[in-house]
Design an enzyme around this catalytic site. Structure first.
Site, mmCIF file in Angstrom:
data_model
loop_
_atom_site.group_PDB
_atom_site.id
_atom_site.type_symbol
_atom_site.label_atom_id
_atom_site.label_comp_id
_atom_site.label_asym_id
_atom_site.label_seq_id
_atom_site.Cartn_x
_atom_site.Cartn_y
_atom_site.Cartn_z
ATOM 1 C CB THR A 11 -1.035 0.330 1.661
ATOM 2 O OG1 THR A 11 -0.317 -0.369 2.369
ATOM 3 C CG2 THR A 11 -2.100 -1.380 1.005
ATOM 4 C CG PHE A 14 11.175 -0.297 -0.170
ATOM 5 C CD1 PHE A 14 11.739 1.164 -0.476
ATOM 6 C CD2 PHE A 14 11.971 -0.830 0.862
ATOM 7 C CE1 PHE A 14 12.608 2.150 0.354
ATOM 8 C CE2 PHE A 14 12.935 -0.218 1.425
ATOM 9 C CZ PHE A 14 12.903 0.416 1.470
ATOM 10 C CG ASP A 60 -2.245 -5.972 11.809
ATOM 11 O OD1 ASP A 60 -1.095 -6.781 11.412
ATOM 12 O OD2 ASP A 60 -2.506 -5.779 12.570
ATOM 13 C CG ASN A 87 8.070 -4.025 0.841
ATOM 14 O OD1 ASN A 87 9.142 -3.440 0.974
ATOM 15 N ND2 ASN A 87 7.202 -3.361 1.506
ATOM 16 C CE1 TYR A 153 12.912 -1.483 10.853
ATOM 17 C CE2 TYR A 153 15.762 -0.385 10.239
ATOM 18 C CZ TYR A 153 13.925 -0.650 10.697
ATOM 19 O OH TYR A 153 13.709 -1.153 8.705
ATOM 20 C CE LYS A 157 13.227 -4.899 8.226
ATOM 21 N NZ LYS A 157 12.579 -4.950 7.247
ATOM 22 N N PRO A 183 17.504 -2.413 2.055
ATOM 23 C CG PRO A 183 16.589 -1.901 1.395
ATOM 24 C CD PRO A 183 17.018 -2.566 2.547
ATOM 25 N N GLY A 184 19.768 1.206 2.487
ATOM 26 C CA GLY A 184 20.258 1.948 3.618
ATOM 27 C C GLY A 184 18.829 2.934 3.647
ATOM 28 C CG PHE A 190 10.924 3.454 7.177
ATOM 29 C CD1 PHE A 190 11.033 2.125 8.011
ATOM 30 C CD2 PHE A 190 11.985 4.489 8.094
ATOM 31 C CE1 PHE A 190 11.574 1.438 8.734
ATOM 32 C CE2 PHE A 190 13.042 3.859 8.838
ATOM 33 C CZ PHE A 190 13.197 2.285 9.376
HETATM 34 P P1 NDP Z 1 6.266 1.882 4.513
HETATM 35 O O1 NDP Z 1 5.508 3.218 5.645
HETATM 36 O O2 NDP Z 1 6.355 3.093 3.570
HETATM 37 O O3 NDP Z 1 5.638 0.896 4.100
HETATM 38 C C1 NDP Z 1 4.871 0.257 5.101
HETATM 39 C C2 NDP Z 1 5.151 -1.856 4.452
HETATM 40 O O4 NDP Z 1 4.366 -1.980 5.452
HETATM 41 C C3 NDP Z 1 2.853 -0.500 4.028
HETATM 42 O O5 NDP Z 1 2.493 -0.937 2.717
HETATM 43 C C4 NDP Z 1 2.447 -0.974 5.240
HETATM 44 O O6 NDP Z 1 0.660 -1.084 4.799
HETATM 45 C C5 NDP Z 1 2.820 -2.445 5.360
HETATM 46 N N1 NDP Z 1 2.472 -3.090 6.924
HETATM 47 C C6 NDP Z 1 3.093 -2.227 7.842
HETATM 48 N N2 NDP Z 1 2.794 -3.183 8.749
HETATM 49 C C7 NDP Z 1 2.021 -4.347 8.702
HETATM 50 C C8 NDP Z 1 1.230 -5.010 8.653
HETATM 51 N N3 NDP Z 1 0.609 -5.418 10.322
HETATM 52 N N4 NDP Z 1 0.426 -5.823 8.183
HETATM 53 C C9 NDP Z 1 -0.074 -6.067 6.934
HETATM 54 N N5 NDP Z 1 0.950 -4.665 6.180
HETATM 55 C C10 NDP Z 1 1.887 -4.176 7.074
HETATM 56 O O7 NDP Z 1 8.100 1.548 4.903
HETATM 57 P P2 NDP Z 1 8.962 1.333 3.890
HETATM 58 O O8 NDP Z 1 8.493 0.782 2.161
HETATM 59 O O9 NDP Z 1 10.364 2.064 3.919
HETATM 60 O O10 NDP Z 1 9.111 -0.241 4.427
HETATM 61 C C11 NDP Z 1 9.137 -1.360 3.971
HETATM 62 C C12 NDP Z 1 9.889 -2.784 4.286
HETATM 63 O O11 NDP Z 1 11.642 -2.079 3.577
HETATM 64 C C13 NDP Z 1 10.190 -2.406 5.468
HETATM 65 O O12 NDP Z 1 10.686 -3.789 6.101
HETATM 66 C C14 NDP Z 1 11.030 -1.879 6.033
HETATM 67 O O13 NDP Z 1 11.472 -1.968 7.426
HETATM 68 C C15 NDP Z 1 12.260 -1.389 5.343
HETATM 69 N N6 NDP Z 1 13.576 -0.662 5.182
HETATM 70 C C16 NDP Z 1 13.005 0.142 5.442
HETATM 71 C C17 NDP Z 1 14.206 1.158 4.801
HETATM 72 C C18 NDP Z 1 14.002 2.672 4.739
HETATM 73 O O14 NDP Z 1 14.687 3.706 5.254
HETATM 74 N N7 NDP Z 1 12.929 3.266 4.275
HETATM 75 C C19 NDP Z 1 15.175 1.177 4.824
HETATM 76 C C20 NDP Z 1 15.272 -0.403 4.876
HETATM 77 C C21 NDP Z 1 14.341 -1.216 5.279
HETATM 78 P P3 NDP Z 1 -0.672 -0.797 5.156
HETATM 79 O O15 NDP Z 1 0.018 0.340 7.105
HETATM 80 O O16 NDP Z 1 -1.657 -0.542 4.394
HETATM 81 O O17 NDP Z 1 -0.860 -2.485 6.631
HETATM 82 C C1 8X3 Z 2 15.447 1.541 7.812
HETATM 83 C C2 8X3 Z 2 17.114 1.530 7.373
HETATM 84 O O1 8X3 Z 2 18.811 3.098 8.868
HETATM 85 O O2 8X3 Z 2 16.340 3.538 9.696
HETATM 86 O O3 8X3 Z 2 15.969 0.596 7.566
HETATM 87 O O4 8X3 Z 2 17.627 1.500 9.656
HETATM 88 S S1 8X3 Z 2 17.644 2.478 8.952
#
Ligand code: NDP
Ligand code: 8X3
Length: 254
Positions: A11, A14, A60, A87, A153, A157, A183-184, A190
């Site tokens: 939603t 990434f 969820d 993801n 966190y 990871k 990713p960084g 996020f």
């Molecule tokens: P976003 O917050 O933009 O997206 C997170 C997604 O995860 C949303 O689609 C959300 O959907 C879904 N999600 C979260 N909790 C739940 C749940 N309980 N049930 C179902 N879906 C869920 O974050 P990112 O795209 O940045 O993050 C995606 C992944 O990448 C994560 O695992 C994050 O830890 C990782 N990551 C992010 C980085 C960053 O700097 N952005 C760097 C490294 C890793 P909804 O709320 O609709 O449920």
């Molecule tokens: C997301 C990147 O550096 O905020 O996983 O942990 S960081």
């Protein structure tokens, strides 16, 4: 026959960009998340723009019964999942361990570790039965290094890092590829989630440098699926050029 990808957390961020990238490349997409209206919006966008088959599953990922119900609802037509992208995930808070919020810890562990495990446990048997498939886990630089106040966190990871390696070993003899993408700093929802909707604080995370975009991560996620059958990319760490490690980041004066 078009290939099928299942993406958790589609939603936003990434996951959404990954869905667009795979649809653009002819995949049928199973998109998941909690926010129904965003799933519906993406479903329409993928259908209209790429004329692709889309199945939206709202659940969820922290709740095993909901995950089971969603996977069990797949008709035979949708059970042939070629690529699973684990993801969905989040960071909640950035506090020293002695001031940590237990509910934040539970959400991170339940989503980032247990949710990923539930999906893998339910989808991997279908891949094993076919002797083919690709599981891609979205880890993080936080799963390679710990940083101040990252404690739980980072722990979640690091768990993804270990689970990815274990999954690869266990599925080795079944012909299934297993990849981690770590990713960084990337600008998505996020930081807004991490800082509980505090836009000001979330925006400052990306001050003075160009962070990764969701599309950058979508690009590499698709890329790892384009290797020949005999090639697997095990682990891919990707950062903005301005970042060298979890704690080394150069920012321009603003
Ligand atoms: P976003 O917050 O933009 O997206 C997170 C997604 O995860 C949303 O689609 C959300 O959907 C879904 N999600 C979260 N909790 C739940 C749940 N309980 N049930 C179902 N879906 C869920 O974050 P990112 O795209 O940045 O993050 C995606 C992944 O990448 C994560 O695992 C994050 O830890 C990782 N990551 C992010 C980085 C960053 O700097 N952005 C760097 C490294 C890793 P909804 O709320 O609709 O449920
Ligand atoms: C997301 C990147 O550096 O905020 O996983 O942990 S960081």
């Amino acid at each position: 026959m078009h290939k099928t990808v299942l993406i958790t957390g589609a939603t936003a961020g990434f996951g959404r960009a990954i869905a667009v990238k795979f649809a653009e490349n002819g995949y049928r997409c199973i998109i998941t998340g909690r926010r129904k209206e965003l799933l519906t919006e993406l479903e329409h966008e993928l259908r209209q723009t790429f004329n692709t088959d889309v199945l939206a599953l709202q659940f969820d990922i922290q709740k095993l019964e909901e995950v089971e119900k969603a996977v069990e609802s797949l008709t035979d037509d949708w059970k042939h999942i070629d690529v699973l992208v684990n993801n969905a995930g989040l960071a909640a808070g950035l506090n020293p361990i002695h001031e940590g919020v237990i509910d934040d810890w539970e959400r991170m562990i339940d989503t980032n570790i247990k949710g990923l495990l539930y999906m893998t446990r339910l989808v991997a048997p279908m891949m094993v039965a076919r002797g083919k498939g690709h599981i891609i886990n979205i880890g993080s630089i936080a799963g390679k290094e710990t940083y101040p106040n990252g404690n739980v966190y980072c722990g979640s990871k690091f768990a993804v890092d270990a689970i990815t390696k274990g999954t690869r070993i266990d599925l080795l003899s079944h012909g299934i590829k297993v990849t981690q993408i770590a990713p960084g700093a990337a600008e998505t929802e996020f930081s807004l989630v991490r800082f509980n909707g505090d836009v000001e604080r979330a925006t400052h995370v990306y001050d003075g440098f160009t962070p990764l975009s969701a599309e950058d991560i979508a690009e590499v996620t698709y890329y790892v699926t384009t290797m020949p059958d005999h090639v697997n990319i095990n682990d891919l760490v990707i950062m903005p050029t301005a970042q060298a490690s979890a704690t080394n980041l150069v920012r321009r004066e603003t």
